[in-house]
Design a protein around this motif. Structure first.
Motif, mmCIF file in Angstrom:
data_model
loop_
_atom_site.group_PDB
_atom_site.id
_atom_site.type_symbol
_atom_site.label_atom_id
_atom_site.label_comp_id
_atom_site.label_asym_id
_atom_site.label_seq_id
_atom_site.Cartn_x
_atom_site.Cartn_y
_atom_site.Cartn_z
ATOM 1 N N UNK A 44 31.224 47.000 59.438
ATOM 2 C CA UNK A 44 32.403 47.106 58.572
ATOM 3 C C UNK A 44 32.305 46.279 57.290
ATOM 4 N N UNK A 45 31.324 45.371 57.170
ATOM 5 C CA UNK A 45 31.310 44.455 56.020
ATOM 6 C C UNK A 45 30.669 45.113 54.794
ATOM 7 N N UNK A 46 30.961 44.501 53.633
ATOM 8 C CA UNK A 46 30.295 44.918 52.406
ATOM 9 C C UNK A 46 30.891 46.134 51.748
ATOM 10 N N UNK A 47 32.194 46.333 51.921
ATOM 11 C CA UNK A 47 32.872 47.483 51.311
ATOM 12 C C UNK A 47 34.051 46.994 50.470
ATOM 13 N N UNK A 48 34.508 47.792 49.517
ATOM 14 C CA UNK A 48 35.724 47.421 48.773
ATOM 15 C C UNK A 48 36.906 47.360 49.724
ATOM 16 N N UNK A 49 37.902 46.570 49.364
ATOM 17 C CA UNK A 49 39.089 46.441 50.214
ATOM 18 C C UNK A 49 40.314 46.978 49.495
ATOM 19 N N UNK A 50 41.088 47.759 50.213
ATOM 20 C CA UNK A 50 42.332 48.289 49.673
ATOM 21 C C UNK A 50 43.311 47.146 49.448
ATOM 22 N N UNK A 51 44.154 47.278 48.464
ATOM 23 C CA UNK A 51 45.139 46.234 48.166
ATOM 24 C C UNK A 51 46.078 46.019 49.346
ATOM 25 N N UNK A 52 46.240 47.044 50.181
ATOM 26 C CA UNK A 52 47.099 46.913 51.360
ATOM 27 C C UNK A 52 46.444 46.075 52.448
ATOM 28 N N UNK A 53 45.128 45.967 52.401
ATOM 29 C CA UNK A 53 44.409 45.166 53.392
ATOM 30 C C UNK A 53 44.431 43.719 52.910
ATOM 31 N N UNK A 54 45.528 43.050 53.203
ATOM 32 C CA UNK A 54 45.844 41.800 52.510
ATOM 33 C C UNK A 54 46.029 40.613 53.449
ATOM 34 N N UNK A 55 45.442 40.687 54.646
ATOM 35 C CA UNK A 55 45.621 39.597 55.589
ATOM 36 C C UNK A 55 44.848 38.356 55.157
ATOM 37 N N UNK B 150 38.827 42.532 43.491
ATOM 38 C CA UNK B 150 38.225 43.787 43.041
ATOM 39 C C UNK B 150 36.760 43.922 43.433
ATOM 40 N N UNK B 151 36.236 42.976 44.190
ATOM 41 C CA UNK B 151 34.811 42.966 44.524
ATOM 42 C C UNK B 151 34.422 44.217 45.305
ATOM 43 N N UNK B 152 33.287 44.803 44.956
ATOM 44 C CA UNK B 152 32.816 46.021 45.617
ATOM 45 C C UNK B 152 32.308 45.772 47.029
ATOM 46 N N UNK B 153 32.053 44.505 47.390
ATOM 47 C CA UNK B 153 31.551 44.191 48.738
ATOM 48 C C UNK B 153 32.467 43.166 49.403
ATOM 49 N N UNK B 154 33.757 43.279 49.171
ATOM 50 C CA UNK B 154 34.705 42.244 49.588
ATOM 51 C C UNK B 154 34.850 42.111 51.098
ATOM 52 N N UNK B 155 34.789 43.220 51.829
ATOM 53 C CA UNK B 155 35.080 43.143 53.260
ATOM 54 C C UNK B 155 34.045 42.279 53.984
ATOM 55 N N UNK B 156 34.549 41.411 54.849
ATOM 56 C CA UNK B 156 33.686 40.513 55.605
ATOM 57 C C UNK B 156 33.386 39.205 54.909
ATOM 58 N N UNK B 157 33.856 39.038 53.666
ATOM 59 C CA UNK B 157 33.646 37.775 52.957
ATOM 60 C C UNK B 157 34.674 36.766 53.465
ATOM 61 N N UNK B 158 34.183 35.756 54.146
ATOM 62 C CA UNK B 158 35.069 34.829 54.855
ATOM 63 C C UNK B 158 35.424 33.623 53.994
ATOM 64 N N UNK B 159 36.459 32.926 54.437
ATOM 65 C CA UNK B 159 36.781 31.635 53.839
ATOM 66 C C UNK B 159 37.414 30.741 54.888
ATOM 67 N N UNK B 160 37.396 29.461 54.610
ATOM 68 C CA UNK B 160 38.012 28.463 55.474
ATOM 69 C C UNK B 160 39.151 27.827 54.692
ATOM 70 N N UNK B 161 40.356 27.846 55.255
ATOM 71 C CA UNK B 161 41.517 27.317 54.540
ATOM 72 C C UNK B 161 41.382 25.826 54.266
#
Length: 475
Positions: free
Chosen positions: A325-336, A402-413
């Protein structure tokens, strides 16, 4: 007793009078089974005890192993006891920059924290709970942990709490004390409610590069000289067979920093050879990456992909670097929000509450601790409020959204907060950006090669039909 499968639900019914209902129709929807039982009880014809247990369908389990999503798959409340800030090791990439031997949780603090939480059942509505224990090294405080767990079990039972029998005790350990008598006694006593992960970083040279024994002088600020460094691989690997015997499906966690990129492929394969089938592996979020690290990282993951696919290791093993599932654009609704900070709760030795352990002082390089309450005054909802409105768009730059490979890009709060220009959790740290993009390129290579192999075997269509579908976000 009758036990039948009804469309994904296992129905176990006791004391059924056969002349009333007969065997359950295997083709009937699960609602029919429930309706029949309800009608029978309502008519007073018999007393019935019915248990419905979801049957988990493992897509393509026969030839592609899928990673375990974890107990309750993120739906349980996570409550963490920081039982000690001490550890036998001084791992070079560890984010716990303030480890020490002085801050150890007392029984009095632990009990007050438990009473506060269980007294407020209406505030903790999650159906299940994970009682998590960390350090430092949690098993340094096994006697305290054993007392805490005994109290939790008896209190949840005494109060008829909704978490009773829907809980886990979770540990991430360096594995050094795993074989000791007190730890083994604890495991035997709590086995059915345990999740224990041992961290082993791979081959001896990779593990020992970062996971070194702590010198006595470290708390005075002196780090060991290179010739003084002593790795911990031999002390950990000897306990892996016992761990896997007790928890055959257990996963390990591997951390990647700049220095150990050259050893990724050999390390994952080595862990497989030890009998570990699931390797959860990630790059550190801190800004440690050097020029060229992304290219070297991609090369290692590509070579590892070849080994996994060419040798059919994907049938019985997983590596979390490769996710379809990683490495794809993310819809604005996918906002978790990626991170669960604010939904979790952590308690330290002083009885302070935190939205996550990464907001405790010993986890932070440059920012003050973010305390949201304590065992005496309770949780301050105003201090927790900023975490409740966090999502992807409120903390990300436009180029991330707007990143073309946004899905799966993690972060730590916690790292976001520590690296931010101001005292805010609304500024996403992006040091990992180039490493994520390198991972995506290698991930694309992995799945393209695997799909080609499946097509040659005539199994690609079967995979597509049976794989778990990702739900589309709803605006």
């Amino acid at each position: 007793m009758v036990a039948e499968n009804v469309q994904g639900v296992r129905v176990v019914a006791k004391k059924i009078i056969p002349t009333f209902m007969g065997p359950i129709d295997m083709n009937a929807p699960s609602a029919k089974a429930r309706d029949c039982a309800t009608d029978a009880m309502g008519a007073g014809i018999f007393r019935i005890r019915i248990r419905l247990v979801a049957i988990r369908h493992e897509p393509m389990r026969d030839f592609i192993k899928t990673p375990d999503n974890g107990w309750k798959d993120g739906m349980a409340k996570s409550i963490t006891f920081i039982v000690t800030k001490d550890c036998q090791l001084a791992c070079k990439y560890c984010y716990l920059v303030g480890k020490n031997t002085k801050e150890r949780m007392s029984w009095e603090v632990a009990k007050k924290a438990i009473d506060y939480i269980l007294d407020r059942e209406e505030d903790f509505k999650e159906a299940s709970v994970i009682w998590d224990f960390i350090g430092g090294e949690p098993f340094l405080e096994i006697e305290l942990i054993d007392k805490i767990c005994d109290y939790l079990k008896t209190e949840m039972y005494r109060r008829n709490h909704h978490w009773f029998n829907s809980y886990r005790f979770s540990f991430s350990t360096n594995g050094i004390n795993y074989h000791t008598e007190k730890v083994q006694q604890f495991i035997k006593k709590n086995y059915t409610h345990l999740s224990i992960g041992i961290t082993i970083d791979g081959t001896k040279r990779k593990h020992d590069l970062n996971r070194i024994w702590k010198p006595r002088e470290m708390e005075q600020g002196r780090m060991p000289r290179p010739e003084e460094e002593k790795g911990s691989y031999d002390d950990v690997v000897k306990n892996i067979p016992l761990w896997l015997e007790q928890f055959p499906e257990a996963a390990t966690k591997v951390t990647i920093s700049s220095a150990d990129i050259p050893y990724i492929k050999e390390s994952v394969l080595h862990l497989y050879s030890l009998g570990i089938k699931e390797v959860n592996i990630n790059c550190v979020f801190e800004d440690v990456w050097r020029e060229g690290d992304d290219a070297a990282f991609e090369q290692q993951l590509t070579e590892l992909a070849d080994e996994i696919i060419d040798n059919n290791l994907f049938r019985d093993h997983t590596c979390s670097f490769y996710q379809e599932f990683i490495g794809k654009p993310m819809d604005i609704c996918d906002n978790q929000n990626w991170c669960g900070a604010g939904k979790m709760l952590a308690i330290d030795a002083a009885g302070n509450f935190y939205p996550c352990t990464r907001f405790a002082a010993y986890s932070l390089r440059s920012k003050p601790a973010w305390i949201i309450g304590n065992i005496k005054d309770g949780i301050d909802e105003n201090k927790l409020r900023p975490f409740l409105t966090l999502d992807r768009t409120t903390q990300s730059k436009p180029e991330c959204i707007d990143c073309e490979v946004a899905s799966g890009c993690a972060w730590c709060q916690g790292e976001n907060y520590d690296a931010a220009d101001t005292h805010t959790v609304y500024q996403r740290a992006t040091a990992i950006c180039k490493m994520h993009k390198a991972r995506v390129r290698a991930n694309n290579y992995y799945w393209n090669k695997l799909f080609k192999k499946l097509e040659l075997e005539g199994r690609r269509e079967e995979f597509e039909k049976q794989k778990t579908k990702i739900k589309e976000p709803i605006c």
